[in-house]
Write a protein that holds these residues in place. Sequence first.
Motif, PDB file in Angstrom:
ATOM      1  N   SER A 449       0.822  -1.215   0.000  1.00 21.45           N
ATOM      2  CA  SER A 449       0.000   0.000   0.000  1.00 21.45           C
ATOM      3  C   SER A 449       0.852   1.259   0.000  1.00 21.45           C
ATOM      4  CB  SER A 449      -0.945   0.006   1.202  1.00 21.45           C
ATOM      5  OG  SER A 449      -0.210  -0.103   2.409  1.00 21.45           O
ATOM      6  N   GLU A 481     -12.755   1.584  -2.612  1.00 20.23           N
ATOM      7  CA  GLU A 481     -12.613   0.127  -2.682  1.00 20.23           C
ATOM      8  C   GLU A 481     -11.161  -0.279  -2.461  1.00 20.23           C
ATOM      9  OE1 GLU A 481     -13.402  -3.607  -5.763  1.00 20.23           O
ATOM     10  OE2 GLU A 481     -14.291  -1.652  -6.196  1.00 20.23           O
ATOM     11  N   GLU A 482     -10.226   0.493  -3.018  1.00 21.58           N
ATOM     12  CA  GLU A 482      -8.807   0.199  -2.795  1.00 21.58           C
ATOM     13  C   GLU A 482      -8.433   0.411  -1.332  1.00 21.58           C
ATOM     14  OE1 GLU A 482      -6.491  -1.207  -4.682  1.00 21.58           O
ATOM     15  OE2 GLU A 482      -8.165  -1.564  -6.055  1.00 21.58           O
ATOM     16  N   ARG A 485      -9.557  -2.658   0.423  1.00 21.27           N
ATOM     17  CA  ARG A 485      -8.661  -3.765   0.088  1.00 21.27           C
ATOM     18  C   ARG A 485      -7.351  -3.654   0.882  1.00 21.27           C
ATOM     19  NH1 ARG A 485      -9.074  -6.950  -4.371  1.00 21.27           N
ATOM     20  NH2 ARG A 485     -10.570  -5.470  -5.261  1.00 21.27           N
ATOM     21  N   ALA A 489      -5.875  -6.194   3.793  1.00 19.48           N
ATOM     22  CA  ALA A 489      -4.549  -6.792   3.634  1.00 19.48           C
ATOM     23  C   ALA A 489      -3.648  -6.472   4.820  1.00 19.48           C
ATOM     24  CB  ALA A 489      -3.901  -6.292   2.339  1.00 19.48           C
ATOM     25  N   TYR A 500     -16.641   0.450   4.261  1.00 17.33           N
ATOM     26  CA  TYR A 500     -17.708  -0.082   3.399  1.00 17.33           C
ATOM     27  C   TYR A 500     -19.084   0.348   3.894  1.00 17.33           C
ATOM     28  CZ  TYR A 500     -21.298  -3.420   2.047  1.00 17.33           C
ATOM     29  OH  TYR A 500     -22.485  -3.970   1.633  1.00 17.33           O
ATOM     30  N   ARG A 522     -18.158  -7.885  -4.502  1.00 15.75           N
ATOM     31  CA  ARG A 522     -16.703  -8.082  -4.569  1.00 15.75           C
ATOM     32  C   ARG A 522     -16.029  -7.567  -3.288  1.00 15.75           C
ATOM     33  NH1 ARG A 522     -16.106  -5.735  -9.014  1.00 15.75           N
ATOM     34  NH2 ARG A 522     -15.550  -3.671  -8.265  1.00 15.75           N
ATOM     35  N   ILE A 523     -16.480  -6.444  -2.780  1.00 15.35           N
ATOM     36  CA  ILE A 523     -15.888  -5.915  -1.549  1.00 15.35           C
ATOM     37  C   ILE A 523     -16.107  -6.880  -0.394  1.00 15.35           C
ATOM     38  CG2 ILE A 523     -16.138  -4.101   0.191  1.00 15.35           C
ATOM     39  CD1 ILE A 523     -16.617  -2.129  -2.102  1.00 15.35           C
ATOM     40  N   LEU A 526     -13.766  -9.799   0.048  1.00 13.72           N
ATOM     41  CA  LEU A 526     -12.447  -9.546   0.613  1.00 13.72           C
ATOM     42  C   LEU A 526     -12.340 -10.033   2.056  1.00 13.72           C
ATOM     43  CD1 LEU A 526     -11.875  -5.872  -0.665  1.00 13.72           C
ATOM     44  CD2 LEU A 526     -10.779  -7.952  -1.528  1.00 13.72           C
TER      45      LEU A 526
END
Length: 865
Positions: A449, A481-482, A485, A489, A500, A522-523, A526
Amino acid sequence: MAQRFNHEALLRARLELDLTQEALAASVGVDVRTYRRYESGEVNEGGFSVRQPARRKLLERLGAELGLDPADLVIEAAPEPPPPLAPPEPKLFRPEFVHTLQHAPFFVGREDILAELWAWVEAPEKREGPGVVALVGVGGAGKTAIAERLIARFGDGPRPGGVFVWSFYDDERTEVFLAHAVRYFAGAEAPAGERLERLCAALGSGPPHLVVLDGLETVQAAGGASRAHGELEDPLLRRLLISLARGLGAARALVTSRFLLGDLAPWADGGARTVKLGPLSATDAERLLRSWGANADGDALARVVRASGGHALSLAVAGSYAGAFLGGDLCPLDPLDLAEAARDDPLARRLARVLSAYAAALPAAERDLLARLSALSAGADEDALLALASASPRVAGALAGASAEVLRRALARLERLGLVFRAGGDPPRFSSHPFVRDHFRSLLTVAPSAVQAAMTPPSEGTLIFAPRQKPRDASRLDALEEVVRALVAAGKATEAYRVYSQTMGAFSHLGLVLGEMSRGARILRLFGETTDPASPATSLPFGWRLSLLYERGLYAGALGDLVFALRSYAEHNRLVEGTSETSHFITGLRTLAYTERLAGALSAARAHASRSLLLAESAGLSTHVTRALALHAAITHDLGDVSAAQAGFARLVAMGDARVARRGLWEAEHLLALGELSEVVEMTEANVAACERLGWAGHAAQGHVLLGLAVADVDPAGAERRLSAARTWVAVSGEVEMAARVHELAARIALARGALFEAAREALTGERLAEACGLALFRARLFALGLEVALARGDEEAAERAKDAPRRVLAEDAWGRADVLHWAGLCLASAGDAALAQRYLEEALATRERLGHPGQDATRRALRT
């Protein structure tokens, strides 16, 4: 003024009386072939005249039989149309390479597969052969190289069919793929909820289009408690590939994946073909090593080939390493032990030892450049790399302070070694093979990141968890969204879920307002499995884990993945059962029952609705009582117990419950089936007005469909207005249940207007949608409607579809079964299969009489005639 026979009025009158063409022909004293010439309008060819006495008598008999004035059957003909214009030139397409597939500098050993694929896409008869071909093999087997060689043959000039290339390695967002594909094939933008349907229509329009999808395993499940291995995680993508396997004009799809496509297994013998890539032969493997610069005797070559297992990428990297750093000598590679394999993917993972040697041999700047480039799945251009070089030494590593010229030289060398490739774009981006990327990313000494932040400009504004205005702009949603993510991570699942739910607005904003169903689903993926102790989801607070599971079901249900929705709701209920969150459990049971009803599991649905009702009554939760009671009554109606359903709805009225939202819609559906049309209109108009005031657009859309169905036969124009209002919601949300309802109403309106081709198309499209998504109740209704339209068209193939009608509808679905058997019987009778027709009509009549079906008299007449 010229005259013509009004065949539309004849058709409409016959359908209103529920007569077959054979029955009406017999009653007016003509053979059915003559009658069909009148109903189809064929008698108007060359002009229509009533001067013949026999024709005048026939019109009088038709009028008497149908209750029409014979004068209404003869109308003024429209003026002669102008001469037809010259046909337009066919549209030509230039290939669209949204992503650049990695080019293999040396292509060895797959020539026969390439030749077969070229014959497939360039076959003289484009409608023959599979609609989908999947290249399947371990990572690094050469799947992308084959696809790249194939599309390179097309060049970049215009051609009759489009060529569209997308890599899920670069961008796994299905909604973005659909937006690009619709823009390319259909030539226009489309709202989120209509993209898939517009794309399928464009692909099925005739030209030999080719869609190339690389790296499909990134959107396939690896196997777990929720999904089977290889199952496509996005329902929209699954429906697209199923449609292509079934046949969309001359369109084809070539996909590459490490996993078999289990979703296409039913079409394995025709519409879908899998090409499994095995290891290279010993001869081809030696050719590949020499092509990359290895220079050794046969024994040395054979040892490396055996150790690599014939794995193409391992051989390419080994040959490149030997050529670049060992003077072509392969002997020093022996200590690297290429045969050592990881547990799960032996061939693909042997590569790690060679890449470790490569990393040690590369200059520090090139090694750090490749490691940092690997932090971005879509690669980076020179400007992004220069921004990285200007970052802190901790983030930039050996690239700190590097000039543009230094970066260009390093990129050129890595490209010659086969470790990076140009990924297209203007200016060009640089990327690497996923395996190379995964290995070198592991060499980073800082978080990916941090590298991503240095390579990409910061998004506008400051991230807050509860903004006053929820985001709508796609770029802002992408950035958030990134963030989710990156937080997942980094092990910060709670902060990620807060972004979210609070910043992005969760399902109520992402799904219902923006229609971003694929993004929301999709989110939530994760966060992993809630049953896996190592999964990020298990670190969430209890209430958020419940919300995660429930909203997974909402997204899946809206996208048409009922199986996954049911799993999500069942897991939600297991988690909450026995806790103090009684209302959540009651809601979960009711939502599970609602979804099971759509899927046709009516007995299970009624059991869950009953349990939800009992729990709500024992807890004294009146709102939950009325909702569960209304759903229970609707399911009881589906099962054919009409008196019990009536009693349930009567109890709601006695409780003083307002007929608003789904509670009112379910009762209106019950009344519509019984033919109580005026009551349906009165109560649903009030319901729609209330839902629109409250902002419940989905409920209002369903109400518009019910109103349209109630008036379609007598007021097609009014039904069309209702259809337009419902379609607005489908365009926003893409909700498949509503899409199926819209297809039903559209087909019913077209049938009322005599537009039989359009009616058949809408009914079949809706039936296929329902089948693909597991909407069993709607599949039966649309199948019955399709048979009704086919009978009106005189479709000779209708009898073949009608023969296996009982197999196409669930035994528990009393209303659907009664209608399917009625229309199947009429289709078989028109084809002369009297015995089977009588059997079907007798069963239909028995069921319709038990239900109090308004069409039971029509079935009796059909049996008599």
